[in-house]
Design an enzyme around this catalytic site. Structure first.
Site, PDB file in Angstrom:
ATOM      1  N   LYS A 198      -1.910   1.753  21.308  1.00 20.23           N
ATOM      2  CA  LYS A 198      -3.597   1.553  20.715  1.00 20.23           C
ATOM      3  C   LYS A 198      -3.541   0.930  19.277  1.00 20.23           C
ATOM      4  CE  LYS A 198      -5.124   2.729  16.652  1.00 20.23           C
ATOM      5  NZ  LYS A 198      -5.963   1.718  16.666  1.00 20.23           N
ATOM      6  N   GLY A 258       1.943  -2.689  10.326  1.00 19.24           N
ATOM      7  CA  GLY A 258       1.317  -2.021  10.106  1.00 19.24           C
ATOM      8  C   GLY A 258       0.997  -2.017   8.216  1.00 19.24           C
ATOM      9  N   SER A 259       0.411  -2.152   7.705  1.00 21.35           N
ATOM     10  CA  SER A 259       0.534  -2.495   6.411  1.00 21.35           C
ATOM     11  C   SER A 259       1.673  -0.707   5.447  1.00 21.35           C
ATOM     12  CB  SER A 259      -0.854  -1.924   5.041  1.00 21.35           C
ATOM     13  OG  SER A 259      -0.998  -0.406   5.361  1.00 21.35           O
ATOM     14  N   THR A 260       2.437  -1.199   4.402  1.00 19.39           N
ATOM     15  CA  THR A 260       2.716   0.062   4.054  1.00 19.39           C
ATOM     16  C   THR A 260       2.024   1.076   3.309  1.00 19.39           C
ATOM     17  OG1 THR A 260       4.365  -1.737   3.308  1.00 19.39           O
ATOM     18  CG2 THR A 260       4.852   0.276   1.960  1.00 19.39           C
ATOM     19  N   GLY A 292       2.158   3.000   6.870  1.00 21.00           N
ATOM     20  CA  GLY A 292       2.475   3.342   7.742  1.00 21.00           C
ATOM     21  C   GLY A 292       3.795   4.670   6.757  1.00 21.00           C
ATOM     22  N   GLU A 300       7.626  -0.974  10.807  1.00 17.14           N
ATOM     23  CA  GLU A 300       7.978  -2.724  10.486  1.00 17.14           C
ATOM     24  C   GLU A 300       6.207  -2.809   9.729  1.00 17.14           C
ATOM     25  OE1 GLU A 300       6.885  -5.989   9.937  1.00 17.14           O
ATOM     26  OE2 GLU A 300       5.881  -6.320  11.668  1.00 17.14           O
ATOM     27  N   CYS A 357       3.000 -10.650   8.054  1.00 21.05           N
ATOM     28  CA  CYS A 357       3.648  -9.527   7.805  1.00 21.05           C
ATOM     29  C   CYS A 357       4.995 -10.426   6.002  1.00 21.05           C
ATOM     30  CB  CYS A 357       4.681  -8.382   7.990  1.00 21.05           C
ATOM     31  SG  CYS A 357       5.202  -8.876   9.360  1.00 21.05           S
ATOM     32  N   GLU A 416       1.102  -7.597  -1.129  1.00 19.26           N
ATOM     33  CA  GLU A 416       0.857  -7.933  -0.436  1.00 19.26           C
ATOM     34  C   GLU A 416      -1.083  -7.885   0.013  1.00 19.26           C
ATOM     35  OE1 GLU A 416       2.557  -7.897   4.699  1.00 19.26           O
ATOM     36  OE2 GLU A 416       1.401  -6.211   3.456  1.00 19.26           O
TER      37      GLU A 416
END
Length: 495
Positions: free
Chosen positions: A191, A244-246, A249, A266, A300, A397
């Site tokens: 995706k 992607g973002s934390t 995640g 990641e 990142c 971030e």
């Protein structure tokens, strides 16, 4: 790249239905819905793709499961899988100009960067991972139990891998994740990010052309909140790899708990760049500038926290600001472009909000930080001085072209490491010094998945990449990245 090439692309690629790839066929979504893809350099739609949903994910997972359990992929010799992957790398390389143009239109990044970096790394990642197809063996083990035994381990593919990639380097990331899973013997449902699905389509077309069996590679586009969630929650997906973002995640991790599927994450970063007074200052400033502003800061591992010794602090702030001011913020197809747009209008507002908040908190905007008066999602690279560890702009971030510069005075490695580690993230770090002993001591103390010395980047597909703390779980690249798609089985035979 000439205007004629763009016209050719619109006619030969974008002018055709851009559908989902499921079970070896290009098909519209079950709902028939489509959504627009926007060129961030203009803010205008330039393509439409099928809008996949949970029903499409289910069909793709079924196709991947059938290809894994009953198709030729499971029985294919590892050397043949390696040859197919190498053929795909060759096809990507031949199609490089085409892919780079698609990537630039879709992400806004400079065309020369898309060609020299994104396409090149996509090719290299596939070639590197192809070599592991024939090398994923186990070991024999001497048994202490009474009797005669032959005991050994084997590595087996985990099964169906769901892979979700973000928008900043979509081609490279898709190629790397897919080739690692395929080398291990898994089948894939990919995706792409909803903003940047186009090079994934072309990658799927190339895989089909070189002979990958139906169902081995499936590609479904759609929004994360529906399509991504459906993929992560699907009970017949054995493994999820997410970049992607934390925040997202953590949601992926929770959603994967239904069948305890394996997960690689990641995630975000707020990477420190430590510049000591004995460093090659000019070289450090050159690298730090592109380390935070490259790809419009949408990286990142961007070195967005610059920790600079007080004796050189003013020089570094001035030098980074001068270099930032020289970067040409242009559309990606402009030959003079150094920095393209960020991905969306929402991201523009997010970045500007952090800059405004930092100024209210007392930081000094040394340069940039404004939106040029032109169409598209552009932001001038911003350098903030006088930032403090407690500021949101330092702690969170941003994923935009913003550098936070902070001084330190104590050259003790423990003191420096405390500053570098004052973050929930632990993805990457850079150290600039001529003192190799100090560099090693700092590298041991800094909590990050990768530490570079006298470099801002050290990307090699043989070197594992991933984060500590809230920067992720697991590793990509290297043997470790491919083994993430395997299960280890122990076999003990009593003779």
């Amino acid at each position: 790249m000439s205007i004629q090439s763009v016209a050719d692309l619109r006619r030969e690629f974008l002018g055709k239905p851009l559908d989902l790839h499921i079970g070896g066929r290009w098909v519209p979504s079950c709902s028939g819905a489509r959504f627009d893809i926007v060129d961030p350099s203009s803010g205008e739609p330039f393509a439409t793709v099928a809008d996949g949903g949970a029903a499409d994910i289910d069909l793709a997972v079924q196709a991947a499961r059938a290809a894994f359990e009953n198709g030729p992929w499971r029985s294919m010799p590892p050397s043949e899988r390696a040859r197919l992957l190498w053929k795909l790398a060759d096809a990507v390389e031949r199609d490089g100009d085409h892919l780079a143009l698609i990537e630039t239109l879709n992400t806004g990044k400079p065309l020369r960067v898309a060609r020299a970096f994104d396409v090149h790394l996509a090719v290299e990642s596939i070639r590197y991972n192809s070599g592991w197809a024939t090398k994923l063996g186990g070991v024999t083990h001497p048994m202490s139990q009474a009797g005669e035994w032959h005991a050994f381990t084997v590595r087996e593919p985990v099964g169906v891998a769901g892979q979700i990639v973000t928008f900043n380097v979509p081609l490279t990331m898709a190629a790397n994740k897919m080739s690692a899973a395929l080398a291990a013997g898994c089948t894939v449902v990919l995706k792409p990010a909803e903003q940047t699905p186009l090079t994934a389509i072309r990658l799927g077309q190339l895989a089909e052309m070189v002979g990958f069996p139906p169902g081995v590679i499936n590609i479904v586009f759609g929004r994360g909140k529906e399509t991504g969630v459906a993929l992560v929650e699907h009970p017949d997906v054995d493994k999820v790899s997410f970049t992607g973002s934390t925040a997202v995640g953590k949601a992926v991790l929770a959603a994967a708990g239904g069948n305890l599927k394996r997960v690689t994450l990641e995630l975000g970063g707020k990477s420190p760049v430590v510049i000591l007074p004995d460093a090659d200052i000019e070289r450090a400033m050159d690298a730090a500038t592109m380390g935070v502003f490259g790809n419009s800061g949408q990286v990142c591992a961007a070195g967005s926290r610059l920790l600079v010794h007080g004796s050189i602090y003013d020089r570094v702030v001035e030098g980074i600001a001068r270099r930032a001011g020289m970067l040409k913020v242009r559309p990606g197809l402009d030959p003079e472009c150094d920095i393209g747009p960020v991905i969306s209008s929402a991201q523009v507002q997010r970045v500007l909000g952090y800059i405004d908040g930092a100024r209210r908190d007392g930081a000094e905007l040394v340069c940039g930080g404004r939106r040029p008066d032109r169409p598209g999602y552009f932001i001038e690279p911003a350098v903030l001085a006088g930032t403090r560890p407690d500021m949101a702009v330092v702690r969170e971030e941003i994923f935009g072209p913003v550098a936070c510069v902070m001084p330190f005075d104590d050259c003790d490695p423990d003191a420096i490491a405390r500053l570098a580690n004052d973050s929930v993230f632990g993805l990457s770090a850079s150290i600039w010094t001529r003192d190799i002993g100090l560099a090693h001591r700092l590298a041991r103390r800094i909590k990050a998945g990768s530490v570079k010395v006298n470099a801002s980047a050290a990307l090699d597909f043989g070197l594992p990449f991933g984060g500590q703390k809230q920067s992720g779980w697991g590793r990509e690249n290297g043997r470790e990245g491919v083994e993430e798609y395997t299960e280890l089985k122990s076999v003990a035979v009593c003779l």
